[in-house]
Design a protein around this motif. Structure first.
Motif, PDB file in Angstrom:
ATOM      1  N   ALA A  94       0.922  -1.145   0.163  1.00 44.12           N
ATOM      2  CA  ALA A  94       0.169   0.094  -0.035  1.00 44.12           C
ATOM      3  C   ALA A  94       0.810   1.202  -0.113  1.00 44.12           C
ATOM      4  O   ALA A  94       0.418   2.197  -0.749  1.00 44.12           O
ATOM      5  CB  ALA A  94      -0.915   0.128   0.999  1.00 44.12           C
ATOM      6  N   LYS A  97       2.061   1.870  -3.381  1.00 38.25           N
ATOM      7  CA  LYS A  97       1.088   2.178  -4.396  1.00 38.25           C
ATOM      8  C   LYS A  97       0.542   3.655  -4.228  1.00 38.25           C
ATOM      9  O   LYS A  97       0.183   4.237  -5.109  1.00 38.25           O
ATOM     10  CB  LYS A  97      -0.077   1.112  -4.071  1.00 38.25           C
ATOM     11  CG  LYS A  97      -1.067   1.433  -5.264  1.00 38.25           C
ATOM     12  CD  LYS A  97      -2.245   0.504  -4.914  1.00 38.25           C
ATOM     13  CE  LYS A  97      -3.193   0.544  -5.909  1.00 38.25           C
ATOM     14  NZ  LYS A  97      -4.415  -0.368  -5.855  1.00 38.25           N
ATOM     15  N   TYR A  98       0.349   4.080  -2.817  1.00 41.01           N
ATOM     16  CA  TYR A  98      -0.188   5.316  -2.683  1.00 41.01           C
ATOM     17  C   TYR A  98       0.795   6.463  -2.315  1.00 41.01           C
ATOM     18  O   TYR A  98       0.585   7.591  -2.360  1.00 41.01           O
ATOM     19  CB  TYR A  98      -1.265   5.178  -1.811  1.00 41.01           C
ATOM     20  CG  TYR A  98      -2.404   4.529  -2.092  1.00 41.01           C
ATOM     21  CD1 TYR A  98      -3.243   4.787  -3.347  1.00 41.01           C
ATOM     22  CD2 TYR A  98      -2.548   3.142  -1.626  1.00 41.01           C
ATOM     23  CE1 TYR A  98      -4.150   3.976  -3.802  1.00 41.01           C
ATOM     24  CE2 TYR A  98      -3.516   2.224  -2.260  1.00 41.01           C
ATOM     25  CZ  TYR A  98      -4.328   2.928  -3.111  1.00 41.01           C
ATOM     26  OH  TYR A  98      -5.347   1.956  -3.752  1.00 41.01           O
ATOM     27  N   GLU A 372      -4.919   6.197   3.426  1.00 41.81           N
ATOM     28  CA  GLU A 372      -6.331   5.999   3.127  1.00 41.81           C
ATOM     29  C   GLU A 372      -6.927   7.184   2.391  1.00 41.81           C
ATOM     30  O   GLU A 372      -7.835   6.978   1.443  1.00 41.81           O
ATOM     31  CB  GLU A 372      -6.901   5.735   4.563  1.00 41.81           C
ATOM     32  CG  GLU A 372      -8.479   5.500   4.425  1.00 41.81           C
ATOM     33  CD  GLU A 372      -8.906   4.335   3.660  1.00 41.81           C
ATOM     34  OE1 GLU A 372      -9.916   4.106   3.088  1.00 41.81           O
ATOM     35  OE2 GLU A 372      -8.074   3.381   3.645  1.00 41.81           O
ATOM     36  N   LYS A 375      -5.979   6.861  -1.140  1.00 38.78           N
ATOM     37  CA  LYS A 375      -6.824   5.783  -1.835  1.00 38.78           C
ATOM     38  C   LYS A 375      -7.992   6.092  -2.191  1.00 38.78           C
ATOM     39  O   LYS A 375      -8.644   5.821  -3.238  1.00 38.78           O
ATOM     40  CB  LYS A 375      -6.852   4.693  -0.780  1.00 38.78           C
ATOM     41  CG  LYS A 375      -7.418   3.481  -1.180  1.00 38.78           C
ATOM     42  CD  LYS A 375      -7.402   2.299  -0.321  1.00 38.78           C
ATOM     43  CE  LYS A 375      -8.313   1.034  -0.935  1.00 38.78           C
ATOM     44  NZ  LYS A 375      -8.410  -0.193   0.267  1.00 38.78           N
ATOM     45  N   GLU A 379      -9.726   6.420  -5.832  1.00 42.13           N
ATOM     46  CA  GLU A 379     -10.926   6.059  -6.204  1.00 42.13           C
ATOM     47  C   GLU A 379     -11.761   6.622  -6.913  1.00 42.13           C
ATOM     48  O   GLU A 379     -12.626   6.521  -7.714  1.00 42.13           O
ATOM     49  CB  GLU A 379     -11.598   5.165  -4.960  1.00 42.13           C
ATOM     50  CG  GLU A 379     -10.629   4.038  -4.421  1.00 42.13           C
ATOM     51  CD  GLU A 379     -11.292   3.309  -3.246  1.00 42.13           C
ATOM     52  OE1 GLU A 379     -12.088   3.920  -2.667  1.00 42.13           O
ATOM     53  OE2 GLU A 379     -10.761   2.061  -2.917  1.00 42.13           O
TER      54      GLU A 379
END
Length: 402
Positions: A94, A97-98, A372, A375, A379
């Motif tokens: 994670a 990724k972010y 978060e 993320k 999205e």
């Protein structure tokens, strides 16, 4: 039962302790003079927890070894000891990724010397602080001999919005409107000489209470006479603290743990706790940090690079520097979406200097709350792209039907 302090270690210099910050290795740590710790907090172990939280952006505990019991907040600090700041490990996939690739952001972290608006902006910034602070908040010197001091340096204005978005979570502070480096919440009115010391980060400001320290964890502030139009805040402290410096004369002029006072009867927001915590962490890394080069900040060529939301008006014009030459940047649009990088000429990553601000911003950007948030943004952006594609498809079908 109180946990015994960590054992003295030959590798740590006398008069210092070591606080290891990485959750998996020993390569990133602080080597801190014990007199500084004791002078800045009456509960040294809690102070170490505060430093870990400021730098990593994650609440944790202090242990004498990673697997042992927590060291109690009231335990004695032992000279030459090694302590560990332990927190919940992040999911590495994670994070990759972010996480924001600060090697990209670093390319626009210099102020252009040709920016003619800088002086006017600084004057306007000072005037906004005079309305809230009235005088130097630590010495009561009149505003005419003061300067407006940015908490997050003015030179890093283009990164300001990103830093605020990735702050450690604090339910007591609303920073949703904190988007510009010249916002008064990013500043303090200081006397000109104290301004210079603060810009060097020899002194920083500790705001209490926070998620780790209470107001009583900071030594009492020295006696000080205030002007009739200023007062100390109720139930809150902004304490001036020395991290670096051994001049008796300066300590006489600016005693450690001096509390800030602000103009009476004003509802203008005071300096942002989140930004003060960031600055405290960056100063700690600057003076005591070891092993930053092992964090992999500047050499992660395969890391996906999400778009960086940086308003164009947030800070001064930036330049990308290579040796003695300055190459103008084309603006925030140079940082692309996942898998993209700067669109103009590249500077080899090893030429970039990773400083204390980069380290703390990089670590904040990988705390769970920041991951978060990004993320959710990713999205939402995906849904918007899919919706645009759906509408485009419908339009094409209608054209064909005609």
């Amino acid at each position: 039962m109180e946990t015994p302090p960590a054992a003295a270690t030959p590798g740590v210099a006398a008069g210092h302790i070591r606080l290891i910050l990485s959750h998996s290795t020993d390569v990133f740590y602080l080597e801190i003079p014990t007199p500084v710790i004791r002078s800045n907090s009456v509960r040294p172990i809690k102070y170490l927890r505060f430093l870990g939280w400021c730098i990593m952006g994650i609440l944790g505990t202090v242990k004498s070894d990673r697997e042992g019991l927590d060291v109690a907040d009231n335990a004695l600090l032992q000279d030459q000891a090694i302590y560990f700041y332990v927190y919940e490990a992040l999911d590495e996939d994670a994070a990759l990724k972010y996480a924001v690739d600060l090697a990209v952001i670093k390319t626009r972290s210099d102020v252009s010397a040709s920016d003619s608006s800088v002086h006017a902006r600084k004057e306007a910034f000072k005037e906004s602080l005079v309305q809230r602070d009235a005088t130097c908040i630590f010495t009561s010197k009149p505003a005419v001999v003061c300067q407006g001091t940015h908490i997050i340096p003015f030179s890093r204005g283009d990164e300001f919005n990103l830093l605020v978005q990735n702050r450690p979570a604090n339910p007591d502070e609303d920073v949703s409107t904190l988007v510009e480096v010249d916002d008064g919440r990013n500043g303090m009115l200081l006397g000109a000489d104290l301004h210079m010391i603060a810009e060097l980060r020899n002194v920083v400001v500790l705001n209490t209470p926070n998620l780790v320290l209470d107001v009583n964890d900071v030594p009492p502030h020295p006696a000080r006479t205030l002007g009739r139009d200023t007062e100390f805040p109720d139930m809150q402290r902004y304490s001036l603290q020395w991290l670096q410096g051994d001049s008796p004369q300066l300590l006489l002029y600016y005693p450690n743990n001096t509390d800030a006072a602000f103009r009476r009867h004003t509802h203008i927001p005071r300096p942002s706790p989140a930004l003060l915590h960031y600055n405290y962490g960056a100063a700690a890394v600057k003076w005591w940090g070891q092993g930053q080069e092992h964090l992999g900040i500047s050499n992660r060529p395969t890391m996906p690079r999400p778009s960086v939301p940086v308003p164009a008006a947030t800070g001064p014009t930036r330049t990308k520097r290579t040796g003695n030459a300055s190459i103008p940047r084309r603006g925030p649009g140079n940082v692309g979406g996942s898998g993209s990088g700067p669109q103009d000429s590249e500077v080899p990553l090893e030429e970039e200097v990773i400083d204390a601000d980069d380290v703390v911003m990089f670590l904040w950007a990988q705390n769970p709350a920041a991951l978060e948030r990004r993320k959710l943004v990713a999205e939402e952006q995906k849904r918007e792209r899919e919706e645009r594609a759906r509408r485009m498809g419908q339009w094409r079908e209608s054209v064909v039907d005609v």
